[in-house]
Design an enzyme around this catalytic site. Structure first.
Site, short mmCIF file in Angstrom:
data_model
loop_
_atom_site.label_atom_id
_atom_site.label_comp_id
_atom_site.label_asym_id
_atom_site.label_seq_id
_atom_site.Cartn_x
_atom_site.Cartn_y
_atom_site.Cartn_z
N SER A 94 -9.60 1.55 3.22
CA SER A 94 -8.83 2.32 2.27
C SER A 94 -7.77 1.52 1.52
O SER A 94 -7.17 2.05 0.59
CB SER A 94 -8.15 3.48 2.99
N LYS A 126 0.84 -1.20 0.00
CA LYS A 126 0.00 0.00 0.00
C LYS A 126 0.88 1.25 0.00
O LYS A 126 1.92 1.27 0.66
CB LYS A 126 -0.89 -0.03 1.25
N SER A 150 -9.68 -0.79 7.44
CA SER A 150 -9.15 -0.49 6.10
C SER A 150 -8.53 -1.67 5.38
O SER A 150 -8.31 -1.60 4.18
CB SER A 150 -8.13 0.64 6.17
#
Lengths: 506, 526
Positions: B173, B78, B197
């Site tokens: 996210s 990420k 997330s």
């Protein structure tokens, strides 16, 4: 509590009574000093309050840079005057994703200092973030200990002499509210001509101990004496080098004045004080200024003022930000700081991971006050001389070394140290270590004097010769300059006879 | 197929036996990343360094000295983890073009074990969101939008324009990481999990999403959202792979003072056989308003599975969980306000051209650098931290957080081993529908089932369970006791085996990628 430990009352700013328990005799015109440093001249108009006395209240916040190899939360080295931005880790520059890791040495230094200042050490203390935007504060917040600091409720005893008379020593005590660990900021250098600010982050993140003193002092002299004693303690402990000129010890003074029986007045904070001498001046000036302001019907603003050492006065600091709300919050990346004592120390704990307060306590060096007592007791010198000995770095050791090497009584040796050696050093702006006359040479000289081989006048002459540092021994100088006292009675008689004969012949 | 296989039993074995080389594996992933570019899962693809790492791995295999199971395994990270030499943007203008000088501890650990870093995955700006729709690089598309399963079951649209607007979000996210794993462009990915997330997009993308216990994995190098709740998350195709990743990442880090002091002993997951001592708790509060009926049905079916296997299944209560969202709002925004203070344009990142004064430069930098969501959270966070508000909001929220955490302690103390809950209220929403609500409303709704685990620091995992009526993945969540990952994963693994979640059939990719998938198929083996 009104100005505890300080009986001082200023009458129309002119006089400062010293009174109070344990202090010297009667009122003395100590306030004169404050008047003398009033840049606007000594005339104080007769205010509305007439003869109502003023009580000045002085509290101090002292930031002492911790003497450690690396910074409080990062591995960067700590070094004075290194090339700009050469001691900056990713954490110090607040690169995203970096985390603080507490430096054990800094914690130990704070514990030592807390113990030396008679504080209770909190077995659990916490770190907080204090937010404000400033170019030399890269993270936008400072990590400090706002809620639960590492040490609280201590005291510091300090002494000073009245009217500069060594014989009138006064000892007072100021309460220590707390000692907190926190990060130093970087340095901003404003280049006005090119309208730019240069930022040096070498200092950013260096460990500080903020020592907060209660407002128990009442004049510049007391503040100066308290800070001087703190400085000596820090240097003895080695927890800070505490050199004010290098910014390792920074003092902010909170000053207010009020009438007896009334609540404390509005206080101002005086910053930018970079020597102990200026601290006394700044505080006294500020007291005087506030009294005059109030007596002229004015008011005191709760403001930050800077001491201008050239003008000898305090001036309001431009506070662009206005009132700050620091939006404190707990530092989430540091678990509570847990300290142990021998009782609470878990059995199977890795010693690298724990700090034992008792262990540190047992290893504290003799503090200045204890050293002074020992000097007085062991050598029979006057208390004020013990202060002098400790005030100069290495002087007590020099003294003790001389005493060891000479037959002369310590009580006599001290005179040579504080009168001769010290005044020579001061004259030439040298430290004890730089003295051209070593303790060995001085002992040699004093032995000659003690054995009555030279007179004390001659001894002073020899001392002056020794100071030149030409590598001669006292005995060589004595021989060269024929300074020996005559010990042979016959020879003496012959000289006397010769003088008498000469007289008779005239 | 090696490309779709399990790490320990299949891929690693294929690499060891030389049936495929790390370079081949890396090239296939890179090709697939290219052909699935329309998913927008990656922000940066580090093709060159990835191939170099693969080559180095290949040398190790040739010498017969691979570094372990992860050697030669392509992974994605990420884009809120620092990667030395590869851009780290947080999907924000503030850090666009920012190249960190250091690796996050988790990234370093992966590289040290021979993993091949393919690139950085898309997210909501600074991980603030639950859709992976609010970053400067645009929204991530859920690979299932292009699956045969979704096509067949969703209402057929005749026009291609409608098809274009029919794609669903990944959740967030960590949506880029979830999409990357789900579309087979990598074998595992790192996400981060502050309020859900990692688990939320895992549920929507049909992959395993593990949020480990707070303090088990180092946060050093993870650009923080809420320091006291953030944990690096693990996204994989199966529970066994999650255990492999966990074993390679967990343990003390001297650079993160909040990590556990002890070393972590990696484990292989046993097959669960003895159910007599297993107690599964069903927290009634998770039957939340808005929970879709099919997820509810799935949840109770899952409970029955355990019951029928011989486990004890009990209803439990976590009474304070319902305050979790509002409590989180205060704590999250307060830490965000603080954490974002460093972005002033001086040391790194975006700096505005406005130069009238330092203050105006700060203001313009932050206005230009942050999106509305970030700025909104900074504003409310600073409000909660004001001297006059601190006790009323921040301190109170901390107290509520303690109550929420204590609920879990009580339930676990009562003998419950694992909690079983839904991960999301429903399957993934179409993008056009999702953006009807603002980020704050969405986050509040979507984090509702996942967030309490962060408040309490507990380990939790999403296990893909079934496809919804629309042909989209639905997952269930298991929440375990602190640092009892092995127990949690063991139970999750058993469950995973029972439900036999279907593999994604990426029809669309085939069409988009000019036959890369075909090539893959012909080159694959089993």
């Amino acid at each position: 509590m009104a100005a505890r430990g300080c009986g001082g009352v200023w009458r129309r700013a002119r006089q400062c009574g010293v009174g109070g328990p344990g202090s010297g005799p009667g009122p003395s015109p100590r306030g004169q000093r404050a008047v003398a440093c009033n840049a606007r001249g000594g005339a104080v108009p007769a205010g509305k309050s007439g003869l109502a006395p003023w009580i000045p209240v002085v509290g101090l916040e002292v930031h002492a840079q911790i003497s450690s190899n690396s910074k409080l939360f990062s591995g960067s080295r700590v070094q004075f005057a290194a090339p700009p931005n050469s001691l900056v880790s990713f954490f110090d520059a607040s690169l995203p994703g970096t985390l603080p890791v507490l430096n054990r040495r800094c914690v130990e230094a704070a514990v030592m200092t807390g113990l030396a200042l008679n504080c209770s050490i909190n077995k659990k203390s916490l770190f907080d973030r204090k937010h404000y935007f400033y170019a030399d504060l890269p993270a936008g917040y400072q990590i400090t200990q706002q809620r639960v600091p590492i040490a609280v409720n201590g005291s510091l005893s300090y002494s000073f002499c009245i009217d500069n008379k060594m014989s009138q020593m006064v000892t007072k005590t100021v309460r220590i509210k707390q000692i907190q660990l926190e990060q130093d900021s970087g340095k901003s250098l404003h280049d006005d001509t090119r309208s730019q600010t240069l930022v040096d982050l070498n200092r950013a993140g260096v460990g500080l101990m903020e020592v907060v003193m209660e407002p128990d002092m009442c004049c510049g002299e007391e503040a100066a004496a308290a800070v001087r004693e703190l400085q000596l303690i820090l240097q003895t402990l080695g927890s800070s080098q505490a050199v004010m000129a290098e910014g390792q010890l920074r003092v902010d003074a909170n000053v207010s004045v009020h009438h007896p029986g009334e609540p404390y007045g509005v206080r101002t904070e005086v910053k930018n004080i970079n020597s102990i001498r200026f601290l006394a001046k700044a505080v006294d000036y500020e007291i005087q200024r506030q009294i005059e302001e109030l007596e002229n019907g004015g008011t005191i603003l709760n403001e930050t003022r800077a001491f201008d050492s050239k003008l000898g006065c305090t001036v309001p600091m431009r506070d662009k930000e206005g009132k700050q709300d620091y939006r404190f919050m707990p530092e989430p990346n540091l678990p509570p700081l847990i300290l142990y004592d021998t009782k609470s120390l878990p059995a199977n704990m890795n010693h690298q991971q724990v700090i034992n307060i008792d262990w540190i306590h047992e290893r504290l060096p003799d503090l200045p006050s204890v050293k002074r007592e020992k000097l007085v007791e062991q050598y029979g010198i006057l208390p004020e001389h013990s202060f002098t000995l400790l005030n100069e770095d290495g002087l007590a050791e020099f003294f003790e070394s001389v005493v060891k090497q000479t037959q002369m009584k310590a009580k006599k040796v001290i005179g040579w140290i504080v009168n001769d050696l010290l005044s020579y050093l001061k004259q030439h702006s040298l430290t004890v270590k730089e003295s051209p006359v070593s303790s060995f040479l001085l002992a040699d000289l004093l032995n000659l004097l003690e054995k009555k081989e030279i007179s004390s006048t001659a001894a002073k002459q020899v001392f002056a010769e020794l100071w030149k540092g030409e590598g001669k021994t006292p005995l060589e100088i004595v021989k060269e300059q024929k300074l020996e006292l005559l010990q042979d009675q016959k020879e003496l008689e012959q000289i006397c006879q010769a003088v008498i004969d000469g007289q008779e012949n005239e | 197929a090696a490309l779709k296989g399990r790490l320990r039993s299949q891929v690693s074995a294929a690499l060891k036996e030389g049936r495929i080389t790390p370079t081949e594996l890396c090239q296939r992933c890179l090709a697939l990343i290219k052909s699935t570019k329309f998913l927008n899962a990656y922000i940066t693809v580090a093709e060159e360094t990835a191939l170099k790492q693969a080559e180095e791995s290949e040398q190790r295999y040739k010498r017969g000295q691979p570094l372990g199971i992860l050697d030669g395994i392509p992974i994605a990270v990420k884009d809120n983890f620092n990667t030395a030499g590869i851009e780290t943007t947080c999907a924000s203008n503030m850090l666009k073009g920012y190249i960190s000088p250091y690796n996050a501890t988790v990234v370093q650990k992966l590289l040290d074990q021979g993993a091949v870093l393919l690139g950085k995955t898309n997210l909501d700006e600074f991980a603030m969101g639950s859709g992976s729709t609010d970053g400067i690089f645009g929204p991530v598309r859920n690979p299932w939008s292009y699956s045969k399963q979704y096509k067949e079951k969703s209402v057929p649209k005749s026009h291609s324009e409608d098809e274009e607007s029919n794609w669903v979000i990944t959740g967030g996210s960590s949506g880029g990481s979830a999409a990357a794993v789900s579309s087979f462009t990598c074998f595992a990915a790192l996400g981060s999990d502050t309020g859900g997330s990692t688990r939320n997009p895992a549920a929507h993308c049909g992959v395993v999403g593990l949020k480990p216990t707070y303090g088990l994995i180092s946060r050093h190098g993870l650009i923080p959202l809420v320091n006291s709740m953030d944990v690096p998350g693990i996204l994989t195709r199966c529970v066994d792979d999650a255990a492999v990743l966990l074993g390679s990442l967990a343990g003390h880090d001297p650079k993160d003072s909040t990590t556990i002091q002890d070393d972590f002993k990696p484990f292989e997951l046993p097959n669960l056989t003895d159910f007599s001592k297993l107690s599964i708790g069903i927290p009634k509060e998770y039957h939340a308003p808005g929970l879709s009926s099919e997820i509810l049905a799935l949840w109770s079916k899952a409970a029955d599975l355990f019951k029928n296997a011989g486990a004890k299944v009990v209803e439990v209560s976590l009474p304070h969980t319902r305050y979790s969202i509002v409590c989180y709002h205060v704590l999250c925004t307060a830490e965000v306000a603080s954490n974002m203070a460093r972005f002033d344009g001086l040391e790194y990142g975006h700096r505005s051209d406005k130069k009238e004064s330092t203050e105006s430069m700060y203001a313009a930098t932050r206005r230009e650098g942050f999106n509305d969501v970030v700025r909104g959270r900074i504003l409310s966070g600073n409000y909660f931290l004001l001297k006059q508000n601190y006790a009323k909001y921040f301190v109170k929220a901390q107290k509520v957080r303690r109550l929420i955490a204590n609920d879990f302690v009580k339930v676990f103390r009562s003998g419950v081993d694992i909690l079983l809950t839904p991960t999301t209220l429903s399957d993934a929403a179409p993008y056009t529908e999702f953006i009807q609500e603002d980020n704050r409303t969405r986050s509040a709704q979507d984090d509702i089932l996942t967030q309490a685990a962060n408040m309490a620091g507990l380990p939790a995992i999403n296990v893909p369970t079934a496809l919804s009526e629309r042909g989209l993945p639905v997952g269930l969540q298991f929440i375990g006791r602190s640092f009892q990952e092995k127990q949690l994963l063991t139970v999750a693994k058993w469950f995973e085996k029972q439900v036999q979640f279907p593999m994604i059939q990426l029809e669309e990719v085939k069409r988009h990628d000019n036959g890369v998938f075909q090539h893959q198929k012909s080159a694959s083996f089993s």
